[in-house]
Every structure is written in C-alpha cells, then in structure tokens.
Design an enzyme around this catalytic site. Structure first.
Site, PDB file in Angstrom:
ATOM      1  N   HIS A   7       3.264  24.117 -32.919  1.00 24.81           N
ATOM      2  CA  HIS A   7       4.380  24.390 -33.847  1.00 24.81           C
ATOM      3  C   HIS A   7       4.491  25.859 -34.255  1.00 24.81           C
ATOM      4  CE1 HIS A   7       2.163  24.497 -37.830  1.00 24.81           C
ATOM      5  NE2 HIS A   7       1.231  24.003 -37.044  1.00 24.81           N
ATOM      6  N   ASN A  12      -3.467  35.393 -39.659  1.00 25.24           N
ATOM      7  CA  ASN A  12      -2.229  34.772 -40.140  1.00 25.24           C
ATOM      8  C   ASN A  12      -1.677  35.383 -41.412  1.00 25.24           C
ATOM      9  OD1 ASN A  12      -4.824  33.329 -40.624  1.00 25.24           O
ATOM     10  ND2 ASN A  12      -3.633  32.261 -42.165  1.00 25.24           N
ATOM     11  N   THR A  71      -5.548   8.187 -27.857  1.00 21.68           N
ATOM     12  CA  THR A  71      -4.402   8.159 -26.945  1.00 21.68           C
ATOM     13  C   THR A  71      -3.631   9.470 -27.014  1.00 21.68           C
ATOM     14  OG1 THR A  71      -4.272   5.788 -27.291  1.00 21.68           O
ATOM     15  CG2 THR A  71      -2.314   6.849 -26.357  1.00 21.68           C
ATOM     16  N   SER A 102      -2.014  25.831 -31.669  1.00 24.21           N
ATOM     17  CA  SER A 102      -1.108  24.840 -32.276  1.00 24.21           C
ATOM     18  C   SER A 102       0.311  25.070 -31.775  1.00 24.21           C
ATOM     19  CB  SER A 102      -1.094  24.988 -33.798  1.00 24.21           C
ATOM     20  OG  SER A 102      -1.944  24.047 -34.386  1.00 24.21           O
ATOM     21  N   CYS A 131      -1.083  27.005 -45.335  1.00 23.47           N
ATOM     22  CA  CYS A 131      -2.125  26.030 -45.013  1.00 23.47           C
ATOM     23  C   CYS A 131      -3.166  25.957 -46.106  1.00 23.47           C
ATOM     24  CB  CYS A 131      -2.819  26.391 -43.705  1.00 23.47           C
ATOM     25  SG  CYS A 131      -1.667  26.587 -42.370  1.00 23.47           S
TER      26      CYS A 131
HETATM   27  N1  PLP Z   1      -5.384  28.835 -37.433  1.00 26.65           N
HETATM   28  C1  PLP Z   1      -4.470  29.684 -37.887  1.00 26.65           C
HETATM   29  C2  PLP Z   1      -4.678  31.156 -37.691  1.00 26.65           C
HETATM   30  C3  PLP Z   1      -3.322  29.226 -38.541  1.00 26.65           C
HETATM   31  O1  PLP Z   1      -2.410  30.104 -38.970  1.00 26.65           O
HETATM   32  C4  PLP Z   1      -3.162  27.836 -38.709  1.00 26.65           C
HETATM   33  C5  PLP Z   1      -1.982  27.318 -39.450  1.00 26.65           C
HETATM   34  O2  PLP Z   1      -1.399  28.006 -40.256  1.00 26.65           O
HETATM   35  C6  PLP Z   1      -4.136  26.973 -38.206  1.00 26.65           C
HETATM   36  C7  PLP Z   1      -5.253  27.508 -37.575  1.00 26.65           C
HETATM   37  C8  PLP Z   1      -4.041  25.489 -38.328  1.00 26.65           C
HETATM   38  O3  PLP Z   1      -3.000  24.972 -37.566  1.00 26.65           O
HETATM   39  P1  PLP Z   1      -2.566  23.454 -37.701  1.00 26.65           P
HETATM   40  O4  PLP Z   1      -2.225  23.238 -39.146  1.00 26.65           O
HETATM   41  O5  PLP Z   1      -1.405  23.298 -36.800  1.00 26.65           O
HETATM   42  O6  PLP Z   1      -3.739  22.620 -37.288  1.00 26.65           O
END
Ligand code: PLP
Length: 388
Positions: free
Chosen positions: A206, A150, A240, A204, A328
């Site tokens: 989003h 990321n 749920t 994920s 994050c």
């Molecule tokens: N893994 C990676 C490589 C990410 O970039 C992210 C979020 O930036 C996540 C996991 C975590 O995703 P979430 O916050 O939607 O649980």
C-alpha cells in the site's frame, strides 16, 4: 480519481486503477485455494508463482527468495521473532530510527536472553558506516537498519553499512544477518536486492499504490519461524495466500518501478519548490534536507511555536492532509517522535513538526495550493512563531 490535497503518502497511498482491476478480476475468477490439488487450485497456484517470478525479476533477485506476507509489519516480525528459537543468544544491533514494527519485536527479544544495542544517527538522521563499525562485536546475531526513514526521508547508506559488516564477518569468520526495512523506498527509488547484499527485507504494497494488507518478505537464507501452520510460502509464512492482493501488488510494483525516472523528476520538482518557498519564509525549521541523502517524496518541517495539531487542523479545513508524525505509531500512548529526538531536535521543534509526503499523482499545482495555505497559517499564527 486521486485526492489532490493528499500529502500523507508515507502513511498510505491510493491504489492504482489497474491494480484495483486486477484485484477484482482475480477475486472473481481465481477464488480457489492455491493449495488445492484440483485444476482450479493449480491455476491459482500458477498465478501466484507468476507473481512471485515477476516480483523477483523487478526487485533483482530469485523467485525462491520472495515470500508473500500481509505486509511489512509481518515481514519484519517473521525475521526478528525467529531469533527466539535460536539456542545461542547474543546482541541485536538496531538503528534507533526504525519503524515500531522493527523496534518492538526487537525489544521483545530481551525477554529471550538477547542484548539490544541501538545505533545512533547523526544530526541528519543517518547511521554512518563508522558508527556501525564501532558497534560490531563477535556475538551479534542481527543488524536491522532501514533504507528510507518514514519520518524524515533520510536514506541510509545500506550498501556501505553492509560492506562494513561483511569485512567484520571475514575477520570473525561468522555470518551476521542483515535485515532492511525497504518499505518507503520501493517504487520510489531504484531497488536492486542483489546489489544491496542484505539477507532480508520487508515491503508493504500500500506504500506504492498497491492494496493494503499484503506485502513481501525477501529472504535469502533458511530460518525457523515461530509461526506454524499449513506450510505455505515454503513454511516461512503459513496461511492461505491472498492471491487477489498479491496479483494486484505485482501490478502496482510493475507500474511504480517502471515509472521511477519520470516519477522522481516530478517528485524532486515538488520538493525543490516546497523547500525553496519554505526557506524563503525564514520562519520554519526544515528538518529533511533537499539533497541526494533524502527521499524526493518527503519534507518534514517545523513552524516552531505552532503546535502540530493546529497546523494539521487548519490545513484540513482546506482539504489538505498531512501528518504530525508516523500514522503507524499514532496508536501508541506515548506520542513522542523518537526519530526526530534521535537527531538531537528539541521538544519545541518536535511538537510543531509536520510531515508532508507526496506521490506519483501529486502535481506542482497541488504543492502550490499547499504552500499558499501554509503561508496563510503562518501569517495568522505569527504571534506564536519562535523563529522571527
Ligand atoms: N516500515 C515502515 C518504514 C513504514 O513506514 C511502515 C508503515 O508506515 C511499516 C513498516 C509497516 O507497514 P504495514 O503497516 O503495511 O505493515
């Protein structure tokens, strides 16, 4: 609809209008609990399983391997924390560039008697099959390596890493669980779970223009999770199911994966444009390469000498939004970028680094505006620059 100055798609992405429509529609029409036995509950359940079938088909796996969760953080945690229950402890191999939702639960396992060993990356931010081979030993219980990083966009050679693991499994006549965080890959590069040959994966919604707070855990074996509840999702993820979000995610998965070829072409054009322009300036350190080992959706750079916050603020003044690292992990007190550090980059480079990431609705024109603004920032702060 979409925000043209938004260059932080690795943090999150705008929802597709079609996915939003599904979300609203399903929220209104199918609010019943998928576990209810009356017909309305059964209808909701049917929709849930249709989504499962579609997600499985897109990701090239079987329906029974798809579990709906609240997102990748939960998916990663379900797999990793399940090891707490295991009677025989051992070693966990984890790449040092994983997202905190992998690294932190892995580190927790130390308290449960496991030994944690980190896999180093090379100067390109990649875990090589050779470096994994050297680390393999009999008591390994789990290997966790992500697909696309990321922070840098570096693509890990998962298939080759799995091959090395499989060969070793044959040698010791024992299975090793291989987990892969594929969050930054879904909807951006082709995913074939069958070919990847891993045991589990985290997704994920989003990140590919689906809703927030929903995701997938791919899992092809049985595990004993530490979370107990109503037994939904075949006891792997009780609670749920968020049906509107799951149906909307499925829509987003359909759109993004069916458009990969055309999306990639535009994304690569944008990357090559930004890369060449920045290269020509000769004043900025480029961290993400522009080759097939990197995602076409991300470029991490460092105008060494100009603090990231300054670049970020000056870009924001022009309504351009980038990130100085992982959104994050911005909540954690210690803000060192361990991913860039692991690549051997200096503190100076890291402190000036900015992550530019884009998505399917970004145009070359948006990138040109970003570039023009960046050039002005460089000009104004020339006195600070370390690369002259
Ligand atoms: N893994 C990676 C490589 C990410 O970039 C992210 C979020 O930036 C996540 C996991 C975590 O995703 P979430 O916050 O939607 O649980």
């Amino acid at each position: 609809m979409f925000d043209n100055g938004y260059f932080d798609w690795n943090a999150t992405s705008p929802i597709y209008p079609e996915a939003l429509e599904k979300y609203i529609d399903v929220s209104a029409k199918y609010f019943h609990n998928t576990s209810s036995v009356y017909s309305k509950g059964a209808e909701a359940k049917k929709l849930l399983n249709l989504s499962r079938k579609e997600c499985a088909s897109i990701l090239k796996t079987e329906e029974k391997n798809i579990y709906f969760t609240s997102g990748a953080t939960e998916s990663n945690n379900i797999i990793i924390s399940s090891l707490r229950n295991s009677i025989s402890k051992g070693t966990i191999l984890v790449s040092e560039i994983e997202h905190p939702s992998v690294l932190r639960p892995v580190m927790e396992l130390e308290k449960y008697g496991y030994t944690i060993e980190k896999l180093k990356v090379n100067e390109k931010g990649i875990v090589t099959p050779e470096s994994l081979a050297k680390k393999l030993k009999k008591d390994i219980k789990l290997i966790a390596i992500m697909l696309v990083n990321n922070e840098t966009g570096a693509i890990q050679p998962i298939q080759k890493l799995v091959e090395v693991t499989k060969k070793y499994e044959q040698l010791i006549n024992k299975k090793i669980h291989f987990h892969c965080d594929i969050v930054q890959a879904v909807g951006k590069i082709e995913i074939n779970l069958k070919e990847l040959n891993i045991n589990s994966a985290a997704i994920s919604a989003h990140k590919f223009s689906g809703p927030k707070g929903v995701g997938i855990l791919y899992l092809n074996k049985n595990i004993d999770t530490i979370y107990k509840g109503g037994g939904q999702e075949n006891n792997i993820r009780s609670g749920t199911e968020n049906l509107p979000a799951i149906v909307a995610m499925t829509k987003a998965l359909q759109i993004s994966t069916s458009s990969i070829a055309s999306y990639t072409k535009i994304a690569q054009t944008i990357k090559t444009y930004l890369y060449k322009e920045i290269e020509q300036l000769k004043k900025i350190k480029i961290i993400s390469n522009n080759d097939e080992n990197y995602s076409p959706y991300i470029l991490t750079i460092s105008p060494v000498g100009i603090p990231s916050e300054v670049t970020l603020r000056m870009l924001e003044e022009k309504e351009i939004y980038v990130s100085s690292g992982s959104a994050c992990s911005a909540n954690s007190k210690k803000k060192d970028n361990y991913v860039l550090k692991s690549m051997g980059l200096s503190k100076e480079i890291i402190e000036s680094s900015i992550r530019i990431s884009w998505g399917h609705s970004t145009t070359l024109k948006d990138a040109e505006k970003l570039m023009e603004t960046l050039k002005n920032i460089i000009k104004e702060n020339d006195f600070l620059l370390k690369i002259k």
